[in-house]
Design an enzyme around this catalytic site. Structure first.
Site, short mmCIF file in Angstrom:
data_model
loop_
_atom_site.label_atom_id
_atom_site.label_comp_id
_atom_site.label_asym_id
_atom_site.label_seq_id
_atom_site.Cartn_x
_atom_site.Cartn_y
_atom_site.Cartn_z
N TYR A 98 35.94 25.47 33.85
CA TYR A 98 36.78 24.49 34.89
C TYR A 98 37.98 23.48 34.02
O TYR A 98 39.41 23.11 34.99
CB TYR A 98 35.84 23.11 35.53
N ASN A 121 35.73 26.17 47.88
CA ASN A 121 37.13 27.77 47.86
C ASN A 121 35.84 28.48 49.04
O ASN A 121 34.69 28.50 48.87
CB ASN A 121 36.83 28.69 46.64
N CYS A 129 35.71 32.71 42.45
CA CYS A 129 34.99 31.83 41.67
C CYS A 129 34.30 31.25 41.28
O CYS A 129 33.61 30.03 40.13
CB CYS A 129 34.98 29.92 43.18
N HIS A 130 33.88 32.39 41.33
CA HIS A 130 32.36 33.15 40.81
C HIS A 130 33.21 33.16 39.30
O HIS A 130 31.60 33.82 38.56
CB HIS A 130 31.69 34.45 41.30
N GLU A 156 30.82 43.14 37.66
CA GLU A 156 32.19 43.03 37.42
C GLU A 156 31.29 43.08 35.61
O GLU A 156 32.41 43.02 34.79
CB GLU A 156 32.52 41.65 37.09
#
Length: 159
Positions: A98, A121, A129-130, A156
């Site tokens: 952030y 979002n 946003c993850h 991911e």
């Protein structure tokens, strides 16, 4: 007018919302800020953009990194749009904090203000946003639930 369809993901039921030409919202059903700023939708499972989006999510949840070849149209303030633009630039398999996002906007921007925009979002996963972490890489907040954030980061191969 907004149209919607449901998608059964490995992490739970999702709602897709479109204006007929672009994607305006993607939420896990029941998540925080569900359908924020979108009042009514008409169920339309047959829209071409929903077929593309379903294929994208099928590929994504199969471990691929598919290209986004359709328009996104999230609704939000100018500040939120700036934050969401930065989120879209976070590559697959990578993260930002952030604080790092805040510093890209202004040297005096607070990480908390960025957190508010990230949390609102409206287009989950496509606007990733993850991929945003707290200071020192700490797993914090996700409107869809921290357990889902963990699973998306594992998918991911981030964690």
């Amino acid at each position: 007018m907004y149209y919607s369809t449901n998608y059964s993901s490995p992490l739970g039921e999702m709602l897709f919302v479109s204006d007929g030409e672009s994607i305006c919202g993607i939420w896990f059903c029941g998540q925080k800020y569900f359908k924020n700023n979108i009042d009514e939708t008409t169920k339309r499972d047959d829209l071409a953009i929903f077929k593309k989006l379903t294929k994208w999510f099928d590929d994504y949840f199969s471990g691929l990194n598919p290209a986004i070849d359709f328009k996104l149209n999230p609704q939000g303030s100018e500040f939120r749009q700036k934050v969401w633009k930065i989120l879209r630039e976070i590559p697959y398999g990578e993260t930002l904090t952030y604080g790092e996002i805040a510093s890209k906007i202004s040297p005096t921007m607070s990480a908390q203000a960025v957190g508010g925009a990230v949390g609102h979002n409206p287009i989950s996963i496509l606007i990733p946003c993850h991929r945003v972490l707290g200071a020192n890489g700490k797993l914090t907040g996700y409107a869809g639930g921290l357990d889902r954030k963990v699973e998306l980061l594992k998918l991911e191969q981030i964690i």
